[in-house]
Design an enzyme around this catalytic site. Structure first.
Site, mmCIF file in Angstrom:
data_model
loop_
_atom_site.group_PDB
_atom_site.id
_atom_site.type_symbol
_atom_site.label_atom_id
_atom_site.label_comp_id
_atom_site.label_asym_id
_atom_site.label_seq_id
_atom_site.Cartn_x
_atom_site.Cartn_y
_atom_site.Cartn_z
ATOM 1 C CB SER A 146 44.082 36.966 41.006
ATOM 2 O OG SER A 146 44.988 37.915 41.292
ATOM 3 C CG ASN A 169 45.605 26.789 52.301
ATOM 4 O OD1 ASN A 169 46.181 26.662 53.464
ATOM 5 N ND2 ASN A 169 45.594 27.891 51.671
ATOM 6 C CE1 TYR A 214 46.164 32.070 42.701
ATOM 7 C CE2 TYR A 214 47.443 33.891 42.241
ATOM 8 C CZ TYR A 214 46.016 33.357 42.709
ATOM 9 O OH TYR A 214 45.563 34.254 43.075
ATOM 10 C CG ASP A 233 56.959 41.417 45.319
ATOM 11 O OD1 ASP A 233 55.961 40.546 45.275
ATOM 12 O OD2 ASP A 233 57.233 41.284 46.371
ATOM 13 C CG PHE A 235 43.368 45.168 43.053
ATOM 14 C CD1 PHE A 235 41.929 44.983 42.249
ATOM 15 C CD2 PHE A 235 44.287 45.657 42.306
ATOM 16 C CE1 PHE A 235 42.016 45.253 40.833
ATOM 17 C CE2 PHE A 235 44.248 46.015 40.954
ATOM 18 C CZ PHE A 235 43.197 45.523 40.365
ATOM 19 C CB THR A 288 47.887 37.890 39.496
ATOM 20 O OG1 THR A 288 48.960 37.208 39.064
ATOM 21 C CG2 THR A 288 46.991 36.708 39.200
ATOM 22 N N GLY A 347 37.537 28.494 52.883
ATOM 23 C CA GLY A 347 38.937 29.077 52.747
ATOM 24 C C GLY A 347 38.617 30.393 53.408
ATOM 25 C CG ASN A 362 49.456 36.379 50.751
ATOM 26 O OD1 ASN A 362 48.998 35.327 50.521
ATOM 27 N ND2 ASN A 362 49.934 36.890 49.518
ATOM 28 C CG LEU A 363 52.604 43.044 54.304
ATOM 29 C CD1 LEU A 363 53.967 42.868 54.575
ATOM 30 C CD2 LEU A 363 52.271 44.170 53.598
ATOM 31 C CE LYS A 366 42.805 32.515 41.017
ATOM 32 N NZ LYS A 366 41.485 31.682 41.510
ATOM 33 N NE ARG A 407 56.848 38.415 47.503
ATOM 34 C CZ ARG A 407 55.677 38.492 47.946
ATOM 35 N NH1 ARG A 407 55.795 37.692 48.887
ATOM 36 N NH2 ARG A 407 54.743 39.237 47.572
#
Ligand code: WQD
Length: 334
Positions: free
Chosen positions: A124, A35, A149, A295, A178, A126, A10, A199-200, A153, A292
């Site tokens: 993460s 993936n 998700y 966020d 991050f 998160t 990955g 993702n951005l 974690k 979004r």
């Protein structure tokens, strides 16, 4: 060391395998390629000129994992394997809980059977959830997330913590990343998700390559200096080196440690877009759209623990991240 890397084909896994091989470790990769692309394994060999062992398996398949431990004497494991799309996890919670938790518990059971006691886990930021002030510090409550998700974690961190309580001679390092962006300098490895990126940076890459029409910036009215969200973007190669340092630390220690891997700086979406345009000498078509769901306005790391404990700090600049991302995206297959 003989290092087993789950999810080693990955995005973050492949960059970490490169750093491991370069440092002289023997590497065994397991990946179910759900993936990731098989070419990544050849590209790692091309970059490093080293051999590695690759097994196309689901790491929740205990018998196959057991065989791998029997054939290689595994000293330590870096565990990346897991589903990671936030939005998809909201649609398919059972798949996420089953896959991410099963693979971790199977891995722990097999490690226990073979007496392998060193684990670096891909966690993460998160896990800090919506209620902590930033910058996030490792001793803040990390017990809440905003998607299935993210909850996997949180739960895996809990499982590993309980496991270490029962097995105090085990070492588990929980690396809380991050926002990793950027790509390998060769242009051979990078973030190339299937389908339209969430993702951005991969989204920016496809807009820059003309494969997507324009970027929508999610929200321009946040309480931040320019109204767009701020994140702690870090170069994936810095992140990979962080895993190497965590592994070296784990080799000499016991117990559980959560460690942030970030730069310690917040960058806004607009600042990132502007940096990308400048270093790559192009204009990115974008519009400011609605926020979004889910966020957070702004968060970044307190990165002092990584420096103190691992001797690690990020060395790449935002410009490096933007340049290498484009160097990869302009040749990416999707
Ligand atoms: C970054 C910023 C968006 C896309 C997620 C996960 C996290 C970790 C990393 C890993 C935000 C904005 C994005 C777009 C935009 N997961 N954006 N337009 O949400 O900070 O973190 O990825 O596997 O756990 O939650 O990262 O890259 O999606 O977004 O304006 O088309 O870019 O609003 O401010 P995020 P991201």
């Amino acid at each position: 060391m003989n290092v087993l890397v789950t999810g080693g084909a990955g995005y973050i896994g492949s960059h970490t395998v490169v750093e491991l091989l370069r440092s002289g470790h023997e590497v065994v990769v397991v990946d179910d390629l759900s993936n990731a692309k098989i070419e990544v394994i050849d590209r790692i060999k091309e970059i490093t000129g080293k051999r590695l062992h690759f097994y196309w398996i689901d790491c929740a398949d205990k018998e196959k994992l057991w065989d791998i431990f029997r054939n290689h004497s595994v000293d330590a494991v870096i565990h990346f394997a897991g589903f990671k799309a936030v939005g998809e996890s909201v649609q398919k919670p059972l798949q996420y809980y089953r896959n991410n938790l099963d693979s971790t518990m199977t891995l722990l059971e097999v490690m226990e059977e073979f007496g392998c006691k060193k684990l670096v886990f891909s966690s993460s930021a998160t896990v800090y959830g919506p209620n902590n002030p930033h910058p996030y510090k490792e001793d803040m409550p990390a017990i809440q997330s905003s998607s299935p998700y993210g909850w996997t974690k949180v739960m895996i961190e809990r499982i590993l913590t309980d496991y270490v309580t029962a097995h105090p001679d085990f070492c588990a390092i929980l690396l809380r990343y991050f926002n990793p962006i950027g790509a390998h300098e060769s242009g051979l490895l990078g973030d190339d998700p299937n389908g339209i990126p969430n993702n951005l940076m991969p989204f920016i890459g496809r807009v820059a390559a003309g494969k997507l029409e324009k970027l929508t910036i999610f929200g321009g009215d946040y309480d931040t200096p320019d109204g767009t969200c701020q994140r702690d973007y870090l170069h994936v190669v810095d992140l990979a080196v962080g895993h190497l340092k965590a592994l070296e630390y784990a080799a000499k220690h016991e117990g559980v440690e959560a460690i942030n891997l970030g730069t310690g700086n917040g960058i806004s979406v607009l600042e990132l877009v502007t940096a990308f345009e400048k270093v790559n000498n192009m204009k990115l078509p974008y519009v400011i759209g609605p926020r979004r769901d889910g966020d957070l306005p702004a968060f970044w790391a307190d990165a002092t623990k990584a420096k103190e404990l691992l001797g690690w700090e990020a060395t790449h600049t935002v410009e490096d991240m933007c340049r290498s991302s484009w160097n990869f995206a302009k040749n990416a297959s999707t």
